[in-house]
Scaffold this active site. Structure first.
Site, PDB file in Angstrom:
ATOM      1  N   HIS A 446     -10.487 -96.933   6.825  1.00  0.00           N
ATOM      2  CA  HIS A 446      -9.807 -95.857   7.551  1.00  0.00           C
ATOM      3  C   HIS A 446      -8.651 -95.256   6.767  1.00  0.00           C
ATOM      4  CE1 HIS A 446      -9.495 -93.334  10.872  1.00  0.00           C
ATOM      5  NE2 HIS A 446      -9.403 -94.198  11.869  1.00  0.00           N
ATOM      6  N   ASP A 450     -12.202 -90.762   7.704  1.00  0.00           N
ATOM      7  CA  ASP A 450     -11.917 -90.576   9.132  1.00  0.00           C
ATOM      8  C   ASP A 450     -13.201 -90.730   9.935  1.00  0.00           C
ATOM      9  OD1 ASP A 450     -13.272 -87.878   9.285  1.00  0.00           O
ATOM     10  OD2 ASP A 450     -11.668 -87.397   7.863  1.00  0.00           O
TER      11      ASP A 450
END
Length: 476
Positions: A446, A450
């Site tokens: 992350h 995304d």
């Protein structure tokens, strides 16, 4: 009659066996006027301690898995000595000298350390190939005991499996002509050599060239549609209750997993799951499976999953990237080296198929067959286990549906594939039909990926698998 009195000698040969010899504690008597004995030439050799050299990847210790030689055997340069296993891969150690094995410093499953002696090899002192610091002693040895291979310094390239086959049949690799790349000795070369020695007629090699599809008149046997449901059986292992705790060191691939998963904890994971309708892909595979078997390749679903992932990575290269330790630079990998997690008797290993972006589905299947065979035998090399850029883990072979896969650093994404189930679904007309459903679970880094990017990649990968014909538009 001339009687000679001599001191005892370690090696005495008689020129003429017809002469009578009477031997007592003090003298050797001969009924001839000539000296009827002579000592053979004694050659002195150097004992060299062949040390385990650095095999790269920061490895300092390995486990000895198999010896290809024993004490007293003659070896030539590049002959295999043993197979060792690190926490990354299995490596075959080859000899640097021509000589005779005098001592093995380790037994099977012992831990050998880089820079420490592996074996002692006696070499010819006249060649002077060993440095003085490597020589430990120079004992005398009879010329009759010193037997080398006939071809000195002959470089024999062969896999451990081929070398084992040669040892089982008492064949010297130096006497076999290799037909593989760079004169590598193949299994077929060993079998052909045996056929010449024994006169046996061997079947043709299973590795055949590409054969065109059969005419429609020659129909292949259809696979049974109604297959019995597989019932998982417990692993049959002897259960021993000793009543005592047992402590074992963490070694091999398990040690590598500890190191890798500890590094993976530093990565903020996020997950994304979806289901895939593989009804069309199941039908396509059933049609192509017999053709692949004719070519000598077992075709599973994984080659389609891997190729579809590669096509998706072309559109979303961020998933085929790596992030440096300081999180300052992102490197986009040019090659799609897609790893496949495998469950073996030695633990979890993740070999990868190199350059999937330029491979066909059939080529991927052939490479998977090779990796699976080597993985089952514990003979995967370092090149097969390193350099991965993206990973797929097929938990469905065991029976799971969803998972939370852990990213393998320095990669940034991984997918876990569940088992294929026959479930009711609705078509466009609202009718219920039997669908072949598989669940997929993605994990991504992350820090640079995304959720929207992961979802779009998953949708593209899903569309390729649900409509296999669509892959033809983007295949190269």
């Amino acid at each position: 009659v001339c009687i000679h009195r001599v001191r005892s000698c370690s090696n005495i040969r008689f020129i003429k066996s017809k002469h009578v010899c009477v031997l007592d504690k003090s003298a050797l008597k001969f009924s001839h006027q000539q000296r009827l004995f002579r000592t053979s030439a004694v050659s002195c050799g150097q004992i060299v301690q062949f040390k385990l050299s650095d095999i790269g990847e920061g490895i300092t210790e390995v486990t000895v898995k198999e010896w290809y030689i024993k004490e007293g055997d003659s070896v030539s340069q590049f002959d295999s000595i043993c197979e060792v296993q690190s926490d990354k891969a299995s490596v075959t150690i080859t000899s640097r000298y021509d000589g005779v094995i005098r001592k093995l410093h380790y037994s099977i499953d012992d831990i050998a350390f880089v820079g420490k002696p592996l074996v002692d090899i006696e070499i010819d002192a006249s060649k002077g190939v060993a440095s003085e610091e490597d020589v430990v002693e120079t004992p005398p040895m009879s010329h009759d005991e010193h037997t080398h291979q006939e071809i000195k310094g002959h470089k024999t390239l062969a896999t451990p499996a081929v070398r084992r086959l040669a040892m089982e049949n008492n064949i010297k690799l130096s006497e076999v002509v290799g037909t593989g790349k760079d004169n590598r000795i193949l299994k077929e070369d060993i079998l052909n050599y045996l056929a010449k020695q024994t006169g046996a007629i061997l079947p043709p090699s299973p590795k055949a060239e590409i054969i065109p599809p059969l005419p429609k008149s020659e129909t292949l046997p259809a696979a049974p549609k109604d297959k019995a449901r597989k019932i998982p059986l417990p692993v049959s292992r002897p259960i021993v209750f000793s009543g005592k705790d047992k402590t074992e060191p963490v070694t091999g691939f398990q040690k590598a997993m500890v190191k890798t998963m500890s590094a993976a904890l530093k990565i903020p994971h996020f997950g994304y799951c979806d289901e895939i309708d593989l009804t069309q892909l199941v039908q396509l595979r059933e049609e192509l499976k017999p053709l692949a078997e004719i070519r000598g390749v077992k075709l599973s679903f994984m080659p389609f999953f891997i190729k579809a992932a590669s096509l998706g990575l072309l559109q979303y290269p961020i998933l085929n990237a790596s992030l440096d330790e300081n999180c300052q630079n992102v490197t986009y990998k040019a090659s799609h080296n897609i790893g496949v997690a495998m469950d073996t008797g030695q633990g979890l290993i993740v070999p990868n198929v190199k350059n999937v972006q330029v491979c066909s589905v059939f080529e991927i299947a052939a490479e998977l067959n090779r990796l699976q065979s080597l993985g089952s035998a514990g003979q995967l090399g370092t090149s097969d286990l390193t350099g991965g850029t993206f990973t797929l883990s097929n938990i469905g072979t065991i029976g799971g549906t969803y998972a939370k896969p852990v990213i393998l650093p320095p990669e940034v994404a991984i997918g876990a594939l569940g088992k294929i189930q026959v479930l009711p679904r609705f078509n466009g007309k609202g009718e219920v039909f039997q669908a072949q459903i598989m669940n997929v679970s993605w994990s991504a880094d992350h820090r640079i990926i995304d959720g929207a990017t992961m979802a779009r990649f998953s949708n593209l990968w899903k569309s390729y698998l649900e409509n296999p014909a669509s892959m033809l538009l983007d295949l190269k």
